[in-house]
Motif scaffolding. Structure first.
Motif, PDB file in Angstrom:
ATOM      1  N   UNK A 214     -10.490 -10.189  17.573  1.00  0.00           N
ATOM      2  CA  UNK A 214      -9.467  -9.644  18.458  1.00  0.00           C
ATOM      3  C   UNK A 214      -8.430  -8.902  17.634  1.00  0.00           C
ATOM      4  N   UNK A 215      -8.031  -7.705  18.087  1.00  0.00           N
ATOM      5  CA  UNK A 215      -7.092  -6.889  17.316  1.00  0.00           C
ATOM      6  C   UNK A 215      -5.743  -7.584  17.124  1.00  0.00           C
ATOM      7  N   UNK A 216      -5.325  -8.376  18.113  1.00  0.00           N
ATOM      8  CA  UNK A 216      -4.045  -9.090  17.985  1.00  0.00           C
ATOM      9  C   UNK A 216      -4.115 -10.108  16.853  1.00  0.00           C
ATOM     10  N   UNK A 217      -5.275 -10.764  16.717  1.00  0.00           N
ATOM     11  CA  UNK A 217      -5.455 -11.720  15.618  1.00  0.00           C
ATOM     12  C   UNK A 217      -5.465 -11.012  14.270  1.00  0.00           C
ATOM     13  N   UNK A 218      -6.140  -9.864  14.205  1.00  0.00           N
ATOM     14  CA  UNK A 218      -6.205  -9.103  12.955  1.00  0.00           C
ATOM     15  C   UNK A 218      -4.809  -8.630  12.550  1.00  0.00           C
ATOM     16  N   UNK A 219      -4.076  -8.066  13.503  1.00  0.00           N
ATOM     17  CA  UNK A 219      -2.709  -7.594  13.235  1.00  0.00           C
ATOM     18  C   UNK A 219      -1.833  -8.757  12.791  1.00  0.00           C
ATOM     19  N   UNK A 220      -1.959  -9.890  13.481  1.00  0.00           N
ATOM     20  CA  UNK A 220      -1.176 -11.073  13.136  1.00  0.00           C
ATOM     21  C   UNK A 220      -1.477 -11.577  11.734  1.00  0.00           C
ATOM     22  N   UNK A 221      -2.764 -11.606  11.366  1.00  0.00           N
ATOM     23  CA  UNK A 221      -3.161 -12.081  10.036  1.00  0.00           C
ATOM     24  C   UNK A 221      -2.646 -11.163   8.933  1.00  0.00           C
ATOM     25  N   UNK A 222      -2.759  -9.857   9.155  1.00  0.00           N
ATOM     26  CA  UNK A 222      -2.292  -8.897   8.148  1.00  0.00           C
ATOM     27  C   UNK A 222      -0.778  -8.988   7.993  1.00  0.00           C
ATOM     28  N   UNK A 223      -0.072  -9.095   9.096  1.00  0.00           N
ATOM     29  CA  UNK A 223       1.387  -9.172   9.024  1.00  0.00           C
ATOM     30  C   UNK A 223       1.855 -10.501   8.438  1.00  0.00           C
ATOM     31  N   UNK A 224       1.064 -11.546   8.622  1.00  0.00           N
ATOM     32  CA  UNK A 224       1.375 -12.823   7.964  1.00  0.00           C
ATOM     33  C   UNK A 224       1.361 -12.641   6.450  1.00  0.00           C
ATOM     34  N   UNK A 225       0.348 -11.939   5.950  1.00  0.00           N
ATOM     35  CA  UNK A 225       0.243 -11.673   4.506  1.00  0.00           C
ATOM     36  C   UNK A 225       1.411 -10.799   4.044  1.00  0.00           C
ATOM     37  N   UNK A 226       1.711  -9.748   4.820  1.00  0.00           N
ATOM     38  CA  UNK A 226       2.801  -8.835   4.461  1.00  0.00           C
ATOM     39  C   UNK A 226       4.120  -9.589   4.368  1.00  0.00           C
ATOM     40  N   UNK A 227       4.383 -10.445   5.372  1.00  0.00           N
ATOM     41  CA  UNK A 227       5.653 -11.176   5.397  1.00  0.00           C
ATOM     42  C   UNK A 227       5.701 -12.255   4.312  1.00  0.00           C
ATOM     43  N   UNK A 228       4.587 -12.971   4.133  1.00  0.00           N
ATOM     44  CA  UNK A 228       4.572 -14.062   3.155  1.00  0.00           C
ATOM     45  C   UNK A 228       4.818 -13.547   1.739  1.00  0.00           C
ATOM     46  N   UNK A 229       4.167 -12.440   1.395  1.00  0.00           N
ATOM     47  CA  UNK A 229       4.261 -11.921   0.023  1.00  0.00           C
ATOM     48  C   UNK A 229       5.268 -10.770  -0.115  1.00  0.00           C
ATOM     49  N   UNK A 230       5.987 -10.484   0.967  1.00  0.00           N
ATOM     50  CA  UNK A 230       7.061  -9.483   0.954  1.00  0.00           C
ATOM     51  C   UNK A 230       6.590  -8.132   0.416  1.00  0.00           C
ATOM     52  N   UNK A 231       5.435  -7.690   0.899  1.00  0.00           N
ATOM     53  CA  UNK A 231       4.905  -6.395   0.447  1.00  0.00           C
ATOM     54  C   UNK A 231       5.201  -5.335   1.513  1.00  0.00           C
ATOM     55  N   UNK A 232       6.496  -5.116   1.699  1.00  0.00           N
ATOM     56  CA  UNK A 232       6.962  -4.184   2.723  1.00  0.00           C
ATOM     57  C   UNK A 232       7.105  -2.763   2.216  1.00  0.00           C
ATOM     58  N   UNK A 233       6.665  -2.484   1.037  1.00  0.00           N
ATOM     59  CA  UNK A 233       6.813  -1.126   0.534  1.00  0.00           C
ATOM     60  C   UNK A 233       7.939  -1.028  -0.468  1.00  0.00           C
ATOM     61  N   UNK A 234       7.946   0.061  -1.192  1.00  0.00           N
ATOM     62  CA  UNK A 234       8.923   0.261  -2.247  1.00  0.00           C
ATOM     63  C   UNK A 234      10.333   0.277  -1.692  1.00  0.00           C
ATOM     64  N   UNK A 235      11.279  -0.148  -2.511  1.00  0.00           N
ATOM     65  CA  UNK A 235      12.681  -0.166  -2.110  1.00  0.00           C
ATOM     66  C   UNK A 235      13.499   0.901  -2.827  1.00  0.00           C
ATOM     67  N   UNK A 236      12.835   1.723  -3.639  1.00  0.00           N
ATOM     68  CA  UNK A 236      13.558   2.763  -4.345  1.00  0.00           C
ATOM     69  C   UNK A 236      14.063   3.819  -3.367  1.00  0.00           C
TER      70      UNK A 236
END
Length: 229
Positions: free
Chosen positions: A205-227
């Motif tokens: 399910x796309x909602x599960x996939x989106x949720x899993x990816x965003x869990x990784x993004x939030x957990x490891x704080x890989x939100x993109x460069x801050x420069x």
């Protein structure tokens, strides 16, 4: 209003307030980047209603930056401020160049008005998509930043709908009667919907996939460069 509408509205406000804890933008004059798509329309109207309900006197400016060469450079939406780019641009252009040009004109508008915070309507699906896009195309493990400062804190670009799924935003827009009138970029469309395609391929399910990816993004704080740029 229906129970579904109320639940989605609660999620929208919840996401906005959660992001506000990261960067305190609520209560200030704001620019909302309006593309004509339902995502930005929903963000604009929800923010307007929130300000009105909470008797916040600050102003919200819905701004659309149209690049010459677009089929629709101006949006026929009431109260939208249309700014047309006057540079000679050869099409097609890549997404990063397009974003830089549009930011440049929004920053100019903000400087004239004394506005610090600019809101973009990227949602959870966009964050997941950008993560995969950067990984596959640019060999980077990063997504979109929730908030990013420019010019030593002169401006902040904030994405308050990070914690809301695309399907919820689309349901809300349908209930409210918001129509998608965005000019669909051929360059963007060639790499968009990557999450949806992968979901179908692996049978999740796309909602599960989106949720899993965003869990990784939030957990490891890989939100993109801050420069700042």
């Amino acid at each position: 209003m229906s129970l579904i509408f109320k639940k989605i509205k609660k999620r929208l406000i919840g996401s906005i307030l959660k992001v506000n804890k990261i960067v305190s933008f609520v209560g200030n004059d704001l620019v909302v980047g309006v593309s004509g798509g339902v995502d930005s329309w929903v963000l604009w109207k929800v923010m307007e209603e929130y300000y009105k309900k909470n008797e916040i006197s600050a102003k919200i400016y819905p701004v659309h930056v149209g690049i010459s060469g677009d089929i629709k450079t101006k949006l026929a939406l009431e109260n939208v401020i249309n700014i047309e780019v006057d540079k000679g641009i050869r099409f097609p252009i890549d997404c990063y160049q397009c974003s830089r040009i549009r930011r440049e004109y929004i920053f100019k508008f903000c400087k004239e008005k004394g506005i610090k915070y600019i809101l973009f309507a990227h949602h959870a699906d966009d964050f997941a998509e950008r993560f995969l896009w950067n990984m596959f195309y640019y060999k980077k493990l990063e997504s979109l930043p929730i908030c990013r400062s420019y010019f030593k804190g002169m401006f902040f670009i904030v994405r308050p709908l990070h914690f809301v799924n695309k399907k919820d935003i689309e349901k809300y827009a349908r209930i409210m009667g918001y129509e998608d009138i965005e000019h669909k970029c051929s360059v963007k469309n060639s790499v968009s919907n990557i999450v949806s395609k992968i979901s179908k391929e692996i049978g999740l399910n796309i909602i599960d996939v989106v949720g899993n990816i965003n869990y990784i993004i939030e957990k490891y704080k890989i939100y993109g460069e801050n420069n700042e740029k």
